[in-house]
Scaffold this active site. Structure first.
Site, PDB file in Angstrom:
ATOM      1  CG  ASP A 172      38.446  37.301  40.215  1.00  0.00           C
ATOM      2  OD1 ASP A 172      39.268  37.055  41.115  1.00  0.00           O
ATOM      3  OD2 ASP A 172      38.517  38.334  39.511  1.00  0.00           O
ATOM      4  CE  LYS A 176      38.820  41.068  41.297  1.00  0.00           C
ATOM      5  NZ  LYS A 176      38.991  41.401  39.863  1.00  0.00           N
TER       6      LYS A 176
END
Length: 289
Positions: A172, A176
């Site tokens: 995750d 980003k």
């Protein structure tokens, strides 16, 4: 239907999702080909397509929507991490796509980077703590709590995904980091992002209860990492480090008095080092979700 979705259905769907169930199993749910759905919709330049999913299968849909002159707003990171050749199609008309919440949720991390680049300042380095879950974990470790205890606590409180490895694996944060790196101007793909997971490979295929039960095996290792950082006057953080040659996501010992070193709890924080700002970065901090 022409009248949209009934409020009661929406509330039921939200409750279903909050219980961790799959929307494909929700009563009345149907699956369809996204291109077929786009083709059957009356889309024009006044249409805004909103993507709140968590799948990369919407990527062709969004590209087609933009090609038809629609606007796109997405909170879904995965389309923004598609192969670079597809990414270029998504952002070909910058004013037609908004993806602010893909990094830092409501914190204006993307807006700030866009503003710095547009101002003509030269970005030198970006680093940040981009996961509220892992921020909670790092704070717990710094307080002297065992790794296994903090992970189980975060899982119980709902800070992690149903399978904690979805957070602890670092993907995750990697997504980003890739979004920020591309926005800066780096032409890279996910395969070039170096990711350090917070559990060994042998834990990857365990059932969730077995994974949680095995975590105490890692307590000593993480306690030593924290101790080594403390001995050097540093704090351990899970950091995305980005420059024009690399994009690395993993544990890093940072100065205790730096913005990242002072960070605690579930906040996200990004440091933008630039030519104008020198050694004192532009800092964006706020709730990550």
């Amino acid at each position: 239907s022409d009248k949209g979705i009934d409020d009661q259905v929406i509330q039921s769907a939200l409750a279903w999702k909050q219980d961790g169930k799959k929307m494909s199993e929700f009563d009345g749910a149907v699956s369809c080909d996204t291109k077929a759905a786009l083709g059957s919709a009356n889309l024009d330049t006044s249409t805004v397509v909103v993507d709140c999913t968590g799948t990369d299968k919407t990527t062709p849909f969004l590209i087609d929507a933009i090609s038809k002159g629609c606007g796109v707003v997405t909170a879904n990171k995965k389309p923004m991490c598609c192969p670079f050749s597809e990414y270029e199609k998504l952002v070909a008309t910058p004013g037609k796509i908004g993806f602010e919440s893909t990094v830092g949720a409501g914190t204006p991390a993307i807006h700030t980077l866009k503003h710095i680049v547009a101002s003509g300042d030269n970005v030198v380095k970006i680093q940040g703590a981009l996961s509220g879950t892992l921020g909670y974990l790092m704070s717990g470790l710094q307080e002297g709590k065992p790794y296994s205890e903090v992970v189980k606590e975060a899982h119980k409180l709902g800070f992690t995904e149903p399978d904690p490895r979805d957070d602890l694996g670092g993907m995750d944060v990697a997504r980003k980091a890739l979004i920020l790196s591309r926005l800066w101007g780096n032409k890279i793909d996910m395969e070039q992002v170096v990711v350090e997971p917070l559990f060994p490979e042998k834990f990857a295929n365990l059932e969730i209860p077995d994974f949680l039960q095995a975590l105490p095996q890692l307590d000593e290792e993480f306690a030593k990492k924290v101790s080594d950082a403390e001995a050097s006057g540093k704090a351990l953080r899970y950091v995305a480090s980005i420059d024009q040659k690399s994009c690395v996501v993993g544990l890093k010992a940072v100065d205790k008095e730096s913005p990242l070193g002072r960070l605690s709890g579930t906040d996200n924080l990004v440091e933008y080092y630039t030519t104008i700002y020198g050694e004192k970065p532009v800092v964006v901090q706020g709730a990550g979700a």
